[in-house]
Scaffold this motif. Structure first.
Motif, PDB file in Angstrom:
ATOM      1  N   ASP A  85      48.824  39.125  44.631  1.00 40.43           N
ATOM      2  CA  ASP A  85      48.141  38.330  45.656  1.00 40.43           C
ATOM      3  C   ASP A  85      48.781  36.956  45.804  1.00 40.43           C
ATOM      4  N   GLY A  86      50.104  36.924  45.709  1.00 42.47           N
ATOM      5  CA  GLY A  86      50.862  35.701  45.925  1.00 42.47           C
ATOM      6  C   GLY A  86      50.941  34.761  44.737  1.00 42.47           C
ATOM      7  N   LYS A  87      50.284  35.111  43.617  1.00 43.21           N
ATOM      8  CA  LYS A  87      50.294  34.238  42.436  1.00 43.21           C
ATOM      9  C   LYS A  87      51.125  34.874  41.326  1.00 43.21           C
ATOM     10  N   PRO A  88      51.887  34.056  40.568  1.00 46.57           N
ATOM     11  CA  PRO A  88      52.747  34.603  39.516  1.00 46.57           C
ATOM     12  C   PRO A  88      51.940  35.365  38.459  1.00 46.57           C
ATOM     13  N   LEU A  89      52.516  36.474  38.011  1.00 48.63           N
ATOM     14  CA  LEU A  89      51.890  37.281  36.963  1.00 48.63           C
ATOM     15  C   LEU A  89      52.957  37.576  35.920  1.00 48.63           C
ATOM     16  N   LYS A  90      52.697  37.192  34.675  1.00 43.54           N
ATOM     17  CA  LYS A  90      53.654  37.387  33.582  1.00 43.54           C
ATOM     18  C   LYS A  90      53.342  38.698  32.878  1.00 43.54           C
ATOM     19  N   ILE A  91      54.325  39.597  32.877  1.00 42.08           N
ATOM     20  CA  ILE A  91      54.183  40.877  32.192  1.00 42.08           C
ATOM     21  C   ILE A  91      55.469  41.138  31.410  1.00 42.08           C
ATOM     22  N   ASP A  92      55.316  41.494  30.147  1.00 46.04           N
ATOM     23  CA  ASP A  92      56.474  41.750  29.293  1.00 46.04           C
ATOM     24  C   ASP A  92      56.893  43.211  29.430  1.00 46.04           C
TER      25      ASP A  92
END
Length: 500
Positions: A396-403
């Motif tokens: 939704d346009g916001k950064p998401l940190k996934i390893d």
């Protein structure tokens, strides 16, 4: 025994030895970094006027950061000419060489002898009762022989020699009307103001009443009664929008649209375009050969037009949902009740609307009309509510940190991301202990199942359906599923969860 403090000509300040003390703070004068302000000659300290002081060598100014919660501090004007220094009001001062604004700005005026606060006509209640016209000096506007200034900053294009002040942030020179320093498209020749019957100050030009620096060109006929006292008291004003409203039976070139009279538009070239927002919401761009306008329609109160472009309405082209162009600028429309927002430095020829609020041009990616810095538009991949470009992942346009490597990303449902051995619903991780990921399958938009459970899809996650048999669970129509024992309605299941 120490000497008692020496008084100054201001009750708030005293001299103690080599320091000037502000009594309310019980401390020497301080700069914006909370350090003691150097005072050249403390014994000569005095107030010139208001917040302007001197130590006999420099001019010292009491300034502040903020307004509601203000932090006060002091600074020195190093090169002011004390012999000719003159305070004009709380914000402006001048000497023989230049002018000054209280926030530490030196104004390099070419005519310091002519520099002064802008004077304007106002009204006040007289001792006898009726309102009388008076002249006031503006707090924020100032003029010299060449220019006009707002808060110490020169207004581009404004002519000081012909400047005339008004209340409520308006000023005009021989050519234009300005509102808080911004040039408007109001008609200078017919621009005027006055008091209405209720004592309220109103502004208008020949084409329509004016609010907040913008002409209200969408005129419901009921507005004529509100303005009747103003125009009745000003018989010298003729051929204004109000006079045209008094003759509804006579032929007129004004446009009627949705029962609203749109004053000042050319009926021959008028056109309107509706932008669909879903859920029966719509936005309307209309105009003529001379410009485009956004139509604000209100259930209560008069509708109004807001000019958004000088380009002809025939140049309007819808690029995709929420995005359109006038051929020169790309506009984004957040919703049907907000004015379209121009996207700076965009070329309509390079602009492409994608999906789920995303768009791109040659060098940038946009989400809901906002540039997403660092995102590579050429590598951008969109699936459901997720977007990634090889380096960045956004939900939704916001950064998401996934390893997890982006090569492993799968979007089995528009709201879910499978990244390696992890499942996310939007930005929220879904427990792999609760959901068996190797056998998880989504059944349309509303249901899912794994080897042990059937689930209803909610905004936040997957919720197990009590008693459902995953082996025989299947969707029979959108939003409806069944197993061997029962039938399941997705909306009813979600409603029951909200009520729990």
């Amino acid at each position: 025994m120490s000497k008692p403090p020496k008084a100054t000509n201001h009750p708030e300040y005293v001299i103690e030895g080599d320091a000037v003390i502000r009594l309310s703070r019980r401390m020497p004068l301080w700069d914006k970094h909370d350090r003691p302000l150097p005072i050249a000659c403390p014994s000569a300290f005095r107030c010139i006027a208001g917040r302007w002081f001197t130590d006999g060598v420099h001019v010292i100014v009491q300034a502040q950061h903020g307004s509601d919660i203000a932090y006060e501090f002091y600074y020195r004007i190093e090169d002011a000419d004390l012999a000719t220094f003159e305070v004009l009001n709380q914000r402006y001062a001048r000497d023989a060489n230049q002018a000054y604004y209280i926030r530490g700005k030196t104004i390099r005026t070419r005519s310091p002898q002519a520099f002064r606060p802008l004077v304007y006509e106002s009204w006040r209640w007289s001792d006898e009762g009726p309102l009388v016209q008076v002249q006031r000096a503006h707090e924020f506007y100032a003029v010299d022989s060449e220019a006009v200034y707002l808060n110490g900053k020169r207004i581009a294009g404004a002519d000081g020699a012909s400047a005339v002040g008004f209340e409520s942030g308006y000023l005009a020179d021989a050519q234009r009307v300005y509102y808080f320093g911004r040039a408007t498209d109001l008609d200078r020749a017919s621009f005027t103001c006055g008091l209405n019957a209720d004592g309220r100050l109103v502004f208008t030009d020949r084409f329509g009443p004016i609010e907040d620096g913008k002409r209200e060109t969408a005129l419901d006929r009921c507005i004529a009664d509100e303005w009747r006292p103003f125009f009745t008291a000003r018989p010298e004003l003729t051929d204004y929008w109000w006079h045209a409203l008094q003759q509804p039976s006579q032929p007129t070139a004004a446009v009627e649209f949705h029962g609203i009279r749109l004053a000042g538009l050319d009926s021959a070239s008028f056109a309107a375009h509706e932008l669909d927002y879903g859920y029966a919401a719509r936005g309307i761009v209309c105009g003529d050969a001379h410009g485009m306008h956004w139509l604000h329609e209100y259930t209560q109160g008069p509708s109004r037009l807001e000019r958004i472009s000088d380009r002809p309405i025939a140049a309007l082209h819808v690029l995709g949902r929420r995005y359109f162009t006038d051929g020169v600028t790309v506009f984004y429309t957040p919703n049907h009740y907000e004015t379209p927002r121009p996207l700076r430095r965009t070329d309509p020829a390079d602009f492409r609307v994608l999906q789920h609020g995303w768009a791109r041009d040659r060098s940038r990616a946009f989400y809901l009309g906002v540039v997403k810095k660092g995102v590579d538009p050429a590598r951008l991949r969109l699936e459901g509510c997720y977007a990634w470009d090889g380096e960045h992942l956004l939900c939704d346009g916001k950064p998401l940190k996934i390893d997890a490597p982006q090569a492993t990303f799968q979007v089995p449902h528009p709201a879910f991301l499978l990244a390696g051995d992890k499942l996310f619903c939007g930005r929220r991780p879904v427990s792999a202990k609760r959901v068996h990921l190797p056998t998880l399958e989504f059944l349309g938009d509303d249901f899912a199942r794994d080897r042990a459970h059937a689930y209803v899809v909610t905004y936040e996650s997957l919720v197990e359906i009590d008693g459902a048999d995953p082996a025989t669970f299947r969707v029979i129509e959108p939003g409806i599923a069944q197993d061997e024992a029962r039938r399941y309605d997705a909306n009813a299941l979600r409603k029951a969860l909200r009520n729990d």
